[in-house]
Enzyme design. Structure first.
Site, mmCIF file in Angstrom:
data_model
loop_
_atom_site.group_PDB
_atom_site.id
_atom_site.type_symbol
_atom_site.label_atom_id
_atom_site.label_comp_id
_atom_site.label_asym_id
_atom_site.label_seq_id
_atom_site.Cartn_x
_atom_site.Cartn_y
_atom_site.Cartn_z
ATOM 1 N N GLU A 186 -6.217 -9.543 35.554
ATOM 2 C CA GLU A 186 -6.680 -10.905 35.275
ATOM 3 C C GLU A 186 -7.426 -11.486 36.477
ATOM 4 O O GLU A 186 -8.446 -12.169 36.311
ATOM 5 C CB GLU A 186 -5.497 -11.799 34.908
ATOM 6 C CG GLU A 186 -4.918 -11.502 33.538
ATOM 7 C CD GLU A 186 -3.745 -12.391 33.188
ATOM 8 O OE1 GLU A 186 -3.564 -12.688 31.992
ATOM 9 O OE2 GLU A 186 -2.995 -12.799 34.105
ATOM 10 N N ASP A 202 -7.169 -15.407 33.565
ATOM 11 C CA ASP A 202 -6.406 -15.535 32.325
ATOM 12 C C ASP A 202 -7.177 -16.377 31.311
ATOM 13 O O ASP A 202 -7.289 -16.018 30.135
ATOM 14 C CB ASP A 202 -5.049 -16.171 32.634
ATOM 15 C CG ASP A 202 -4.239 -16.457 31.387
ATOM 16 O OD1 ASP A 202 -3.838 -15.498 30.702
ATOM 17 O OD2 ASP A 202 -4.023 -17.641 31.079
#
Length: 243
Positions: A135, A63
């Protein structure tokens, strides 16, 4: 489930992953990282594995890496946009629906390792699960090969969608038009809602773009926001043609 079953699933994953990376034009060093990136907690639980072997830690890292990569891209791509606009654009690019598009486009959703129950209840198509795995993959790619390779991956998989306006709201036309007007010193842009029609459950909005006191384009949409986006798109195309 048995150790043999787990071994079969893992071996199948590794072969598919190797094929996928070859298709994408990338190599890799540590297959264990990528296996973890695609291991959902339900898969780990089914085989009584270490609870930290699932992909949530890599998701956390990915992320941050993704935000940095997209931030740099937008910073270079839009030198005249203020911080607020850049932040909004980045948020839309790295939001769940966009990540699902990126993952599905190259088939990463098919790589996810799920527990039997999660698979049966449709986990493979669950947006949050797919975006988390994407992610986590970015996190694994970063650890395995570094930020330069993450950038090259983004150039191939993420940025083209943004540049071609394939993601709803990513490079939104209001922002794009505002930036263009600013570059050309053409004055302030405002939007007016000029019509609202249809029943409550099926409204149609019409908005116009005002530039230097003159209405230069209109747009229709199911929401006021959508009508403004379409109006901005039309205005942007008109000004680009005039130039």
């Amino acid at each position: 489930m048995s150790k043999q079953k787990k071994s079969e699933i893992v071996n199948r994953f590794r072969k598919r992953f190797d094929t996928k990376m070859t298709e994408l034009g990338f190599t890799y060093q540590n297959i264990d990282l990528y296996q973890q990136a695609f291991s959902h907690s339900s898969f780990i639980n089914d085989f009584n594995m270490n609870r930290l072997d699932h992909n949530e830690r890599l998701e956390f890292l990915g992320d941050a890496v993704l935000e940095l990569t997209v931030s740099r891209y937008l910073f270079d791509k839009h030198p005249n946009l203020p911080e607020g606009n850049l932040t909004k654009m980045r948020a839309t690019i790295v939001c769940e629906p966009s990540l699902v598009i990126f993952a599905n486009k190259i088939g990463l959703n098919e790589m996810i390792l799920l527990g039997k129950g999660e698979e049966k209840t449709g986990g493979r198509t669950r947006p949050s699960l797919i975006s988390d795995a994407f992610e986590a993959f970015i996190g694994a790619l970063y650890l395995d090969q570094g930020l330069d390779i993450v950038w090259k991956f983004a150039e191939k998989v993420i940025f083209p969608h943004v540049e071609q306006n394939e993601l709803l709201g990513v490079v939104d036309f209001k922002t794009q038009f505002q930036e263009y007007v600013h570059q050309q010193n053409k004055g302030d842009v405002t939007y007016n809602l000029i019509k609202e029609e249809g029943p409550a459950h099926h409204r149609l909005f019409t908005s116009e773009v005002i530039l230097q006191g003159e209405a230069i384009a209109e747009g229709k949409g199911k929401t006021k926001k959508e009508s403004e986006q379409r109006a901005a798109k039309s205005a942007y195309k008109q000004l680009k043609q005039i130039k």
